[in-house]
Design an enzyme around this catalytic site. Structure first.
Site, PDB file in Angstrom:
ATOM      1  N   LYS A 117      -4.363   3.600   2.680  1.00 31.88           N
ATOM      2  CA  LYS A 117      -5.449   2.827   2.073  1.00 31.88           C
ATOM      3  C   LYS A 117      -6.578   3.739   1.584  1.00 31.88           C
ATOM      4  CE  LYS A 117      -4.292  -1.217   4.862  1.00 31.88           C
ATOM      5  NZ  LYS A 117      -4.490  -1.855   6.167  1.00 31.88           N
ATOM      6  N   LYS A 174       0.816  -1.229   0.000  1.00 29.52           N
ATOM      7  CA  LYS A 174       0.000   0.000   0.000  1.00 29.52           C
ATOM      8  C   LYS A 174       0.839   1.264   0.000  1.00 29.52           C
ATOM      9  CE  LYS A 174      -0.385  -1.742   4.444  1.00 29.52           C
ATOM     10  NZ  LYS A 174      -0.194  -3.124   4.111  1.00 29.52           N
ATOM     11  N   VAL A 217      -5.373  -2.919  -0.224  1.00 32.55           N
ATOM     12  CA  VAL A 217      -6.411  -2.389   0.674  1.00 32.55           C
ATOM     13  C   VAL A 217      -7.308  -3.549   1.098  1.00 32.55           C
ATOM     14  CG1 VAL A 217      -8.336  -0.772   0.948  1.00 32.55           C
ATOM     15  CG2 VAL A 217      -6.433  -0.186  -0.570  1.00 32.55           C
TER      16      VAL A 217
HETATM   17  N1  HSE Z   1      -1.128  -3.508  10.046  1.00 31.30           N
HETATM   18  C1  HSE Z   1      -2.198  -3.607   9.124  1.00 31.30           C
HETATM   19  C2  HSE Z   1      -3.513  -3.778   9.893  1.00 31.30           C
HETATM   20  C3  HSE Z   1      -1.947  -4.772   8.202  1.00 31.30           C
HETATM   21  O1  HSE Z   1      -3.468  -3.954  11.108  1.00 31.30           O
HETATM   22  O2  HSE Z   1      -4.574  -3.713   9.309  1.00 31.30           O
HETATM   23  C4  HSE Z   1      -2.611  -4.665   6.879  1.00 31.30           C
HETATM   24  O3  HSE Z   1      -2.280  -3.502   6.187  1.00 31.30           O
END
Ligand code: HSE
Length: 414
Positions: free
Chosen positions: A200, A100, A127
């Site tokens: 995102k 991303k 995303v």
């Molecule tokens: N660290 C991110 C989350 C992982 O907790 O959603 C996915 O991008």
């Protein structure tokens, strides 16, 4: 047989390899070609790995091998991922990524190169992990003008907030639990400060409205300042606090985009998205609200989205998939101070003050919220709608009257 290369053998990369190996026959049926992993690029050694002979350390081997037509980039980070992906596209290879950071920073440029070279650059996994959202937005909802996109885009912060809401766990304890369960990184900044979510929502905004939105200048608030007192006032009001990435198209062609915690009414579809799950609401002018829900992270869900993109690349070697947005423009994003919302406010004041009267003097008609175990000389209320700038000015006048604003959270109308 189509040869693919995987760049990065971390959590997602190893999941991609696992799916390609274990689902060989079903993938061949769907892609109408057998998929062969020719190379795996990683700086580490993996002795004893069943795919050991595929590992290489030199990116140029992939770049210079014309047999490799699809490259999977799952290294993460901007460098060297950006340089590698750009070179692969320029060489006429299709690229699939889950990165991303890369798509949010360089999407317009990489999509343009892909278009010029008549290859595909696909990023479904960037995303929502395993949740289909890029393809539905670019294909299934293509007949709609997108009015708004809003979502819970980060699983780690949603897990922390859920623990605060359900178990009255403090932010610090919930973060420690998220780290011990492997959801949050040792350095949790990207998640808890909203940096992951803003990348995102920028990708979704770019896709929805056709112009690149760069994360750097977008208002981004995390969840580190949320307290159990706020959670409890939100519950007394009939809602929950969620970290939301939101983008709306305005009548003048600009977009209102931000990442911030929001108080959502319990009836909102996103209010019931708990734990590490993600939920994304796309409001189309013809469809109304469409909500996508599922696992937004993790090895196999994310790898499944990556491999689906690999299949799509293989099926579209001859006919490019239409996925494109143009460069961003100055003045396209509404300055955050001009964004309009009503705000939840928690305040402390000296004994004897008429807090409702003071709040109304500053903000106009406010709705007070009462909670069972409210602290002494503490109050919470919801303001009418106004711009963030106007809120800040009025908040200053309230503070001048001796009332300290302890926290402020946008109210959500989702
Ligand atoms: N660290 C991110 C989350 C992982 O907790 O959603 C996915 O991008």
């Amino acid at each position: 047989m189509v040869s693919v290369a995987i760049m990065g053998y971390g959590v997602v990369g190893s999941g991609v390899a696992e799916i390609i190996v274990t689902h060989r026959e079903s993938l061949a049926k769907r892609a109408k070609e057998e998929i062969d992993i020719k190379y795996i690029l990683d700086i580490r050694d993996f002795p004893g790995n069943p795919l050991e002979e595929k590992f290489i350390k030199d990116f140029n081997i992939i770049l210079n091998d014309d047999d490799v037509r699809v490259v999977v980039e799952v290294m993460g980070g901007l460098h060297p991922a950006y340089d590698f992906v750009k070179q692969c596209l320029e060489r006429g290879k299709s690229v699939v990524t889950s990165n991303k950071e890369l798509v949010a920073a360089k999407g317009a440029e990489l999509l343009r190169i892909a278009q010029d070279k008549n290859v595909n650059f696909l990023f479904e996994a960037s995303v929502g992990g395993g949740i289909p959202i890029i393809r539905p937005m670019s294909q299934c909802l293509a007949a709609n003008d997108v009015v708004e996109v809003a979502g819970i885009l980060n699983g780690t912060t949603n897990f922390i907030l859920t623990k605060m809401i359900r178990d009255q766990m403090s932010f610090e304890d919930a973060l420690k639990l998220a780290q011990s369960l492997g959801y949050a990184e040792k350095d949790p900044t990207a998640d808890v400060e909203g940096l992951d979510a803003v990348r995102k929502i920028c990708i979704l905004a770019s896709l929805a409205y056709g112009k690149h939105v760069y994360p750097d200048n977008i208002h981004t608030e995390g969840i580190t300042k949320i307290t159990l007192a706020d959670v409890s006032y939100a519950a007394a009001w009939g809602g929950v606090i969620k970290l939301i990435g939101s983008v709306k198209k305005l009548g003048d062609g600009r977009i209102d985009i931000f990442v911030a915690p929001m108080v959502l009414p319990n009836g909102s579809q996103l209010a019931g998205v708990d734990d590490v799950f993600n939920g994304i609401m796309v409001r189309g002018d013809s469809t109304g609200d469409v909500v996508f829900y599922g696992k937004g992270a993790g090895k196999m869900p994310t790898a499944s989205a990556v491999v689906a993109d690999v299949i799509d690349c293989i099926k579209h070697f001859k006919a490019r998939k239409y996925l494109f947005w143009a460069d961003g423009e100055d003045g396209y994003v509404l300055p955050y101070e001009e964004s309009v919302c009503s705000m939840y406010v928690r305040a402390s004041y000296s004994g004897g003050a008429d807090i409702k009267a003071e709040a109304e003097k500053a903000f106009g008609g406010v709705k007070m919220i009462a909670r069972a175990s409210s602290g002494e000389n503490e109050a919470a209320f919801v303001t009418p709608e106004m711009t963030v700038k106007e809120f800040d000015e009025r908040a200053k006048s309230l503070e001048k009257a001796g009332v300290k604003i302890e926290s402020r959270i946008r109210m959500g109308d989702l």
